[in-house]
Write a protein that holds these residues in place. Structure first.
Motif, PDB file in Angstrom:
ATOM      1  N   THR A 118       9.268  17.293  39.431  1.00 38.53           N
ATOM      2  CA  THR A 118      10.076  17.526  40.639  1.00 38.53           C
ATOM      3  C   THR A 118       9.304  17.145  41.900  1.00 38.53           C
ATOM      4  O   THR A 118       9.862  16.551  42.831  1.00 38.53           O
ATOM      5  CB  THR A 118      10.512  18.998  40.715  1.00 38.53           C
ATOM      6  N   LYS A 119       8.003  17.477  41.926  1.00 39.09           N
ATOM      7  CA  LYS A 119       7.200  17.121  43.105  1.00 39.09           C
ATOM      8  C   LYS A 119       7.048  15.608  43.230  1.00 39.09           C
ATOM      9  O   LYS A 119       6.933  15.076  44.349  1.00 39.09           O
ATOM     10  CB  LYS A 119       5.841  17.805  43.035  1.00 39.09           C
ATOM     11  N   LEU A 120       7.061  14.905  42.094  1.00 45.37           N
ATOM     12  CA  LEU A 120       7.040  13.453  42.132  1.00 45.37           C
ATOM     13  C   LEU A 120       8.293  12.918  42.831  1.00 45.37           C
ATOM     14  O   LEU A 120       8.224  12.018  43.677  1.00 45.37           O
ATOM     15  CB  LEU A 120       6.967  12.901  40.701  1.00 45.37           C
ATOM     16  N   ASN A 121       9.449  13.496  42.498  1.00 43.50           N
ATOM     17  CA  ASN A 121      10.700  13.086  43.141  1.00 43.50           C
ATOM     18  C   ASN A 121      10.687  13.382  44.636  1.00 43.50           C
ATOM     19  O   ASN A 121      11.159  12.586  45.452  1.00 43.50           O
ATOM     20  CB  ASN A 121      11.885  13.796  42.489  1.00 43.50           C
ATOM     21  N   TYR A 179       2.508  13.998  51.325  1.00 40.55           N
ATOM     22  CA  TYR A 179       1.140  13.903  50.799  1.00 40.55           C
ATOM     23  C   TYR A 179       0.713  15.160  50.034  1.00 40.55           C
ATOM     24  O   TYR A 179       0.037  15.062  48.998  1.00 40.55           O
ATOM     25  CB  TYR A 179       0.165  13.629  51.948  1.00 40.55           C
ATOM     26  N   ASN A 180       1.115  16.358  50.521  1.00 41.06           N
ATOM     27  CA  ASN A 180       0.733  17.596  49.814  1.00 41.06           C
ATOM     28  C   ASN A 180       1.282  17.610  48.387  1.00 41.06           C
ATOM     29  O   ASN A 180       0.609  18.056  47.452  1.00 41.06           O
ATOM     30  CB  ASN A 180       1.257  18.816  50.577  1.00 41.06           C
ATOM     31  N   TYR A 181       2.506  17.121  48.230  1.00 36.72           N
ATOM     32  CA  TYR A 181       3.095  17.061  46.893  1.00 36.72           C
ATOM     33  C   TYR A 181       2.346  16.034  46.031  1.00 36.72           C
ATOM     34  O   TYR A 181       2.118  16.243  44.841  1.00 36.72           O
ATOM     35  CB  TYR A 181       4.585  16.695  46.987  1.00 36.72           C
ATOM     36  N   LEU A 182       1.964  14.917  46.649  1.00 39.40           N
ATOM     37  CA  LEU A 182       1.238  13.877  45.919  1.00 39.40           C
ATOM     38  C   LEU A 182      -0.121  14.387  45.432  1.00 39.40           C
ATOM     39  O   LEU A 182      -0.539  14.096  44.300  1.00 39.40           O
ATOM     40  CB  LEU A 182       1.056  12.649  46.821  1.00 39.40           C
ATOM     41  N   HIS A 235      -2.654  17.372  38.594  1.00 44.15           N
ATOM     42  CA  HIS A 235      -2.136  17.946  37.349  1.00 44.15           C
ATOM     43  C   HIS A 235      -1.449  16.932  36.430  1.00 44.15           C
ATOM     44  O   HIS A 235      -1.062  17.292  35.312  1.00 44.15           O
ATOM     45  CB  HIS A 235      -1.125  19.063  37.666  1.00 44.15           C
ATOM     46  N   HIS A 236      -1.307  15.692  36.865  1.00 40.03           N
ATOM     47  CA  HIS A 236      -0.529  14.743  36.056  1.00 40.03           C
ATOM     48  C   HIS A 236      -1.191  14.428  34.721  1.00 40.03           C
ATOM     49  O   HIS A 236      -0.518  14.295  33.686  1.00 40.03           O
ATOM     50  CB  HIS A 236      -0.288  13.450  36.840  1.00 40.03           C
ATOM     51  N   GLU A 237      -2.478  14.299  34.728  1.00 35.61           N
ATOM     52  CA  GLU A 237      -3.185  13.945  33.485  1.00 35.61           C
ATOM     53  C   GLU A 237      -2.912  14.944  32.371  1.00 35.61           C
ATOM     54  O   GLU A 237      -2.755  14.583  31.202  1.00 35.61           O
ATOM     55  CB  GLU A 237      -4.688  13.857  33.750  1.00 35.61           C
ATOM     56  N   ASN A 290       1.364   5.887  40.288  1.00 33.75           N
ATOM     57  CA  ASN A 290       0.475   4.854  40.823  1.00 33.75           C
ATOM     58  C   ASN A 290       1.121   4.134  41.995  1.00 33.75           C
ATOM     59  O   ASN A 290       0.463   3.818  42.991  1.00 33.75           O
ATOM     60  CB  ASN A 290       0.114   3.861  39.715  1.00 33.75           C
ATOM     61  N   MET A 291       2.419   3.864  41.884  1.00 32.79           N
ATOM     62  CA  MET A 291       3.135   3.225  42.989  1.00 32.79           C
ATOM     63  C   MET A 291       3.083   4.088  44.246  1.00 32.79           C
ATOM     64  O   MET A 291       2.836   3.592  45.351  1.00 32.79           O
ATOM     65  CB  MET A 291       4.588   2.978  42.603  1.00 32.79           C
ATOM     66  N   LEU A 292       3.308   5.417  44.099  1.00 28.19           N
ATOM     67  CA  LEU A 292       3.295   6.320  45.259  1.00 28.19           C
ATOM     68  C   LEU A 292       1.916   6.387  45.894  1.00 28.19           C
ATOM     69  O   LEU A 292       1.795   6.437  47.126  1.00 28.19           O
ATOM     70  CB  LEU A 292       3.756   7.718  44.833  1.00 28.19           C
ATOM     71  N   ASN A 293       0.868   6.399  45.073  1.00 27.32           N
ATOM     72  CA  ASN A 293      -0.495   6.374  45.624  1.00 27.32           C
ATOM     73  C   ASN A 293      -0.736   5.076  46.390  1.00 27.32           C
ATOM     74  O   ASN A 293      -1.361   5.064  47.453  1.00 27.32           O
ATOM     75  CB  ASN A 293      -1.519   6.525  44.505  1.00 27.32           C
TER      76      ASN A 293
END
Length: 564
Positions: free
Chosen positions: A157-160, A175-178, A184-186, A198-201
């Motif tokens: 959800t935070k990715l969205n 940025y805080n969500y990113l 925690h993504h790993e 990766n695109m968002l980064n």
């Protein structure tokens, strides 16, 4: 129409005709069976078998509505919406997601609410381009992800939310969500979101003009996207990378990524067109299914309606009977209470009358005794003392030097005579007996006046008017008691006694300018003197009232029929 779907529908129709199945004889499948059918529909949707999924969903939905299971209804609407979402029928998906949310809000299923809010957020952001609404729905989804403590869903959800903020250029808010996703993504993410991450980064570091990091993340997103099956994130990665390269004047590379984006987008559009073509065919078949199912529903609902109407009539009769019984019970209760209150009221009235009669009897006895004692003192004791004093006066006049004891005895007899006379006058005032009520009341006002308080007497009735002796005595002693109360308790400096006669009734007003009393809290029972006055006036068939305010004086009004 696929053979398997035709077999399912034919089986349902045969069950209805033969009267042996779940649709006949008002029989319903169990909740467990409906749940199994719902899960099968969801699984068919995940496998891309949209037609089968929608048929099963519609059947399950009808039964779920029949048993009024909000959780099942919301779940099925979510599945139907997801089918249309996958087929790029976003308006239909939006409609069914919203219907599902209406029922989900009636449940405690936080996971289901999380899915529905997230799905609606996707449509608002990626189809309707209403990012503010989309972010609102994503954040509602995030609340429920936290309630069920699903870290994987929180990451998703935070990715969205990050993507939505970055799409509208709000990089600082996203940025805080990113940061949370990167942390925690790993552990909690999956392959379906790694390309987008990766695109968002790359987008964030491109915004911050950190060219080295931005290039690394964009190229990593494209590399992972080429390996995976999900091509939409890959196309977005090429597009965003192209924007970044163009911004940094790397025109050749920007053009190459833009060309890749167009190629992948064209392929995706072709796939979507094929889906929509298939959907058009599916919708035609679904309409036919729906008409056939509506026939089944109509027969089922007709039987149900007859049963419901019968039950409704029975309920109405039961309600009328119960209401009538309740009304009879209530009326009987009120009748009983009313009778009881009347009895209590009569008992209180009798007790009050007895108490009043006792007081009046006591007062009458006192007044009779007053008259007897006063008469005895005046006619006997006073006369004897006067006679003894007269004899001593004669004796002393015949003896030029009488003994000292005789002189002292004469003085004591005179003192005793004066005290007996005063006592006689107190018990029965001479003015009252000889000249009547009005002379006596005027004299009473003068006697009670002093340096602290001044009483004024006022009356237009001729002073020589006389009434019944007992009546005058009762009125005199009532006025006496009221003047004593003013002197003792009111702290007044002025008082007035006004007497008038009208229509064979005596109107007496006694007022003062003292501290007054609170009549709302005042009760006659608080002062025994006032109780006696009330009883005396009641005995005379009169009316007694007090009008007063704190620090604003008091007016006592008495109205009694005259006794001549």
């Amino acid at each position: 129409m696929p053979q398997q779907a035709r077999i399912i529908l034919l089986f349902l129709l045969l069950l209805n005709i033969s009267g042996l199945g779940v649709l006949a004889k008002e029989k319903m499948p169990s909740k467990k069976e409906i749940t199994v059918l719902t899960k099968e529909a969801c699984q068919d949707m995940k496998e891309g078998k949209f037609e089968k999924s929608l048929i099963k969903s519609r059947i399950a939905l009808r039964f779920a509505i029949a048993i009024k299971d909000d959780n099942l209804i919301a779940t099925i609407y979510n599945t139907i919406g997801a089918n249309f979402d996958e087929m790029s029928e976003f308006d239909k998906a939006f409609f069914y997601y919203n219907k599902g949310l209406v029922y989900a809000k009636k449940t405690d299923n936080y996971q289901l609410k999380n899915w529905l809010y997230n799905n609606l957020g996707n449509i608002y952001c990626f189809d309707k381009k209403q990012y503010e609404k989309g972010i609102f729905y994503y954040k509602k989804s995030l609340e429920y992800s936290k309630k069920i403590n699903d870290i994987s869903q929180i990451v998703f959800t935070k990715l969205n939310i990050t993507w939505a903020y970055f799409d509208i250029g709000s990089f600082d808010e996203g940025y805080n969500y990113l940061q949370f996703i990167n942390k925690h993504h790993e552990k909690y993410g999956d392959e379906s979101t790694i390309v987008a991450l990766n695109m968002l980064n790359g987008m964030y570091y491109g915004h911050k003009m950190d060219i080295k990091k931005a290039n690394r993340f964009f190229e990593n997103a494209i590399k992972l996207g080429n390996k995976g099956k999900e091509k939409s994130d890959l196309s977005f990665s090429h597009m965003e990378y192209s924007k970044f390269l163009l911004k940094n004047r790397q025109y050749q590379k920007a053009y190459e990524n833009l060309d890749n984006y167009n190629t992948i987008s064209a392929a995706l559009n072709n796939e979507e067109k094929l889906k929509k073509a298939n959907v058009a065919g599916i919708n035609l078949e679904l309409d036919q299914y729906k008409r056939e199912i509506d026939i089944i529903e109509t027969k089922y609902q007709t039987k149900q309606q007859i049963l419901i109407e019968r039950q409704y009539k029975n309920k109405q009769i039961s309600v009328i009977i119960i209401a009538s019984l309740l009304l009879i019970i209530i009326l009987f209760y009120f009748f009983f209470q009313n009778t009881r209150l009347k009895q209590n009221s009569k008992l209180k009235d009798i007790q009050s009358k007895i108490q009043e009669n006792i007081i009046n009897a006591s007062i009458n006895a006192q007044e009779t005794e007053r008259k007897k004692i006063a008469s005895f003192l005046h006619d006997n004791i006073s006369a004897i003392l006067s006679s003894a004093g007269l004899h001593l006066t004669v004796f002393t006049s015949q003896n030029q030097s009488p003994p000292e004891e005789i002189i002292k005895t004469k003085s004591l007899l005179k003192e005793a005579h004066d005290k007996v006379r005063d006592l006689s006058h107190e018990l029965m005032p001479t003015l009252l007996a000889r000249f009547g009520l009005f002379y006596a009341v005027e004299d009473l006002c003068e006697k009670n006046s002093n340096s602290a308080i001044d009483f004024k007497y006022s009356s237009v009735i001729p002073a020589k008017i006389r009434y019944n002796e007992d009546f005058e005595m009762k009125i005199y002693f009532i006025i006496t008691e009221l003047l004593n109360n003013i002197t003792k308790h009111s702290q007044a400096s002025k008082g007035t006694v006004t007497i008038q006669e009208n229509n064979q009734s005596l109107f007496i007003d006694i007022n003062d300018n003292g501290k007054g009393i609170d009549t709302e809290k005042f009760e006659f029972i608080e002062g025994f003197g006032l109780n006696q006055i009330q009883a005396r006036i009641n005995n005379l068939n009169g009316i007694f009232s007090i009008s007063s305010k704190l620090y604003n004086g008091t007016v006592v009004s008495i109205v009694v029929p005259v006794v001549h």
